[in-house]
Design an enzyme around this catalytic site. Structure first.
Site, PDB file in Angstrom:
ATOM      1  N   ASP A  48       0.845  -1.201   0.000  1.00  0.00           N
ATOM      2  CA  ASP A  48       0.000   0.000   0.000  1.00  0.00           C
ATOM      3  C   ASP A  48       0.880   1.250   0.000  1.00  0.00           C
ATOM      4  O   ASP A  48       0.384   2.380  -0.076  1.00  0.00           O
ATOM      5  CB  ASP A  48      -1.013  -0.011   1.163  1.00  0.00           C
ATOM      6  CG  ASP A  48      -0.369  -0.045   2.531  1.00  0.00           C
ATOM      7  OD1 ASP A  48       0.878  -0.132   2.616  1.00  0.00           O
ATOM      8  OD2 ASP A  48      -1.108   0.017   3.540  1.00  0.00           O
ATOM      9  N   SER A  49       2.204   1.047   0.018  1.00  0.00           N
ATOM     10  CA  SER A  49       3.135   2.156  -0.209  1.00  0.00           C
ATOM     11  C   SER A  49       2.854   2.824  -1.549  1.00  0.00           C
ATOM     12  O   SER A  49       3.313   3.939  -1.804  1.00  0.00           O
ATOM     13  CB  SER A  49       4.587   1.651  -0.171  1.00  0.00           C
ATOM     14  OG  SER A  49       4.755   0.541  -1.028  1.00  0.00           O
ATOM     15  N   ASP A  87      -0.946  -6.295  -0.211  1.00  0.00           N
ATOM     16  CA  ASP A  87      -1.174  -5.621   1.078  1.00  0.00           C
ATOM     17  C   ASP A  87      -2.654  -5.371   1.323  1.00  0.00           C
ATOM     18  O   ASP A  87      -3.367  -4.880   0.425  1.00  0.00           O
ATOM     19  CB  ASP A  87      -0.487  -4.246   1.026  1.00  0.00           C
ATOM     20  CG  ASP A  87       0.625  -4.135   2.035  1.00  0.00           C
ATOM     21  OD1 ASP A  87       0.790  -5.036   2.873  1.00  0.00           O
ATOM     22  OD2 ASP A  87       1.343  -3.116   1.976  1.00  0.00           O
ATOM     23  N   LYS A 117      -0.748  -9.506   3.141  1.00  0.00           N
ATOM     24  CA  LYS A 117       0.022  -8.992   4.280  1.00  0.00           C
ATOM     25  C   LYS A 117      -0.844  -7.993   5.033  1.00  0.00           C
ATOM     26  O   LYS A 117      -1.583  -7.225   4.407  1.00  0.00           O
ATOM     27  CB  LYS A 117       1.294  -8.312   3.770  1.00  0.00           C
ATOM     28  CG  LYS A 117       2.115  -7.640   4.873  1.00  0.00           C
ATOM     29  CD  LYS A 117       3.480  -7.229   4.394  1.00  0.00           C
ATOM     30  CE  LYS A 117       3.543  -5.893   3.680  1.00  0.00           C
ATOM     31  NZ  LYS A 117       3.053  -4.732   4.457  1.00  0.00           N
ATOM     32  N   GLU A 119      -0.790  -5.271   8.646  1.00  0.00           N
ATOM     33  CA  GLU A 119      -0.026  -4.647   9.722  1.00  0.00           C
ATOM     34  C   GLU A 119      -0.755  -4.889  11.038  1.00  0.00           C
ATOM     35  O   GLU A 119      -1.983  -4.747  11.112  1.00  0.00           O
ATOM     36  CB  GLU A 119       0.085  -3.142   9.479  1.00  0.00           C
ATOM     37  CG  GLU A 119       0.860  -2.809   8.211  1.00  0.00           C
ATOM     38  CD  GLU A 119       0.858  -1.311   7.897  1.00  0.00           C
ATOM     39  OE1 GLU A 119       0.542  -0.499   8.790  1.00  0.00           O
ATOM     40  OE2 GLU A 119       1.169  -0.969   6.745  1.00  0.00           O
ATOM     41  N   GLU A 186       9.715  -3.691  10.247  1.00  0.00           N
ATOM     42  CA  GLU A 186      10.079  -2.409   9.636  1.00  0.00           C
ATOM     43  C   GLU A 186      10.614  -1.436  10.671  1.00  0.00           C
ATOM     44  O   GLU A 186       9.990  -1.206  11.719  1.00  0.00           O
ATOM     45  CB  GLU A 186       8.839  -1.799   8.935  1.00  0.00           C
ATOM     46  CG  GLU A 186       9.153  -0.442   8.323  1.00  0.00           C
ATOM     47  CD  GLU A 186       8.140   0.033   7.291  1.00  0.00           C
ATOM     48  OE1 GLU A 186       7.249  -0.751   6.904  1.00  0.00           O
ATOM     49  OE2 GLU A 186       8.264   1.206   6.880  1.00  0.00           O
TER      50      GLU A 186
END
Ligand code: KIV
Length: 264
Positions: A48-49, A87, A117, A119, A186
């Site tokens: 999602d960057s 993501d 993925k 978070e 991270e």
């Protein structure tokens, strides 16, 4: 594991790399870049960057599930050998395990990726279990969680003191026990990343977490120097392609303006 055979790497292949060979991971967001890096990296993260490096936003929070599905499908069209991870964006999984599974399912079915993925640690265990129990490989993401940028007050290093380090270790174990197949770490202290890597059975993939994680992931804009204004402190730049593109476009513009451009 340079993948020259026509076969795509599986989550089991990635697990086997732990302790044997470092995992190489990079981002991609479209078909062309996926084609260029396919097979040279073990896994591709459609991060999602993309909200920041593709859409020019200040953070990843406004990225939608529809956008992620679209970009995952572009990458899936271009990459045939690397394992592809999509993501889950902000608010596409936090509400409930059911919401998490539906969102993960869209990335798998419509996006064509092989894993998702998300978070988060203890607060997301039910989500992780639900997704994994449906047969979807899941990658965790701890430390600097970009979707918590406002809580952290920026993108700086996390778990810097002993309390933070202990909490992160507990979260990492919990994510592993919930069924995650790998864990992105991270922007955390390097010795902490090393300890977690040694403690866990699943591979860790570091970004700004030092040299001792089982693998490394980088955003390709950082690897190739594509952002003319910003490179994160942890990034390692292998080329300055942004500069080359600017020079090339200047040459093109000069030739056209001087009526020296030869159309074929
Ligand atoms: O969004 C992203 O690109 C990521 C990777 C850098 C791990 O989460």
């Amino acid at each position: 594991m340079y993948q020259e055979s026509g076969k795509r790497l599986t989550i089991a292949d990635l697990a086997k790399l732990k302790g044997n060979s470092p995992l190489v991971v990079a981002t991609a967001y479209d078909t062309n870049m996926a084609r260029l890096i396919d097979g040279a990296v073990d896994a591709i993260i459609v991060g999602d960057s993309l909200g920041m490096v593709i859409a020019g936003l200040e953070n990843t929070l406004a990225v939608t599930l529809d956008q992620m599905v679209y970009h995952c499908s572009l990458v899936a069209r271009g990459a045939r050998r690397s394992f592809i991870i999509g993501d889950l964006p902000f608010l596409s999984y936090q509400l409930s395990p059911e919401q998490a599974l539906l969102s993960a399912g869209r990335l798998i079915v419509e996006g064509g990726v092989q894993a998702v993925k998300l978070e988060g640690g203890i607060s997301c265990l039910a989500q992780i279990e639900k997704i994994v129990s449906a047969g979807i490989p899941l990658i965790g993401h701890l430390g600097m969680e970009p979707q918590k940028v406002h809580l952290y007050g920026g993108f700086g290093k996390q778990a810097k003191d002993e309390t933070g380090a202990q909490k992160l270790k507990i979260e990492a174990h919990a994510v592993e026990e919930a069924g995650a197949s790998a864990l992105v770490l991270e922007n955390i202290p390097h010795d902490l990343a090393k300890q977690i890597t040694e403690d866990l059975c699943i591979p860790t993939i570091g970004i700004g977490a030092g040299a001792h994680t089982d693998g490394q992931v980088q955003v390709y804009h950082d690897l190739f120097g594509l952002d003319p204004d910003f490179t994160p402190r942890h990034a390692v730049q292998y080329r300055e392609l942004g500069k080359e593109i600017r020079e090339a476009v200047r040459e093109y513009a000069d030739q056209v303006r001087a009526r020296k451009f030869e159309s074929r």
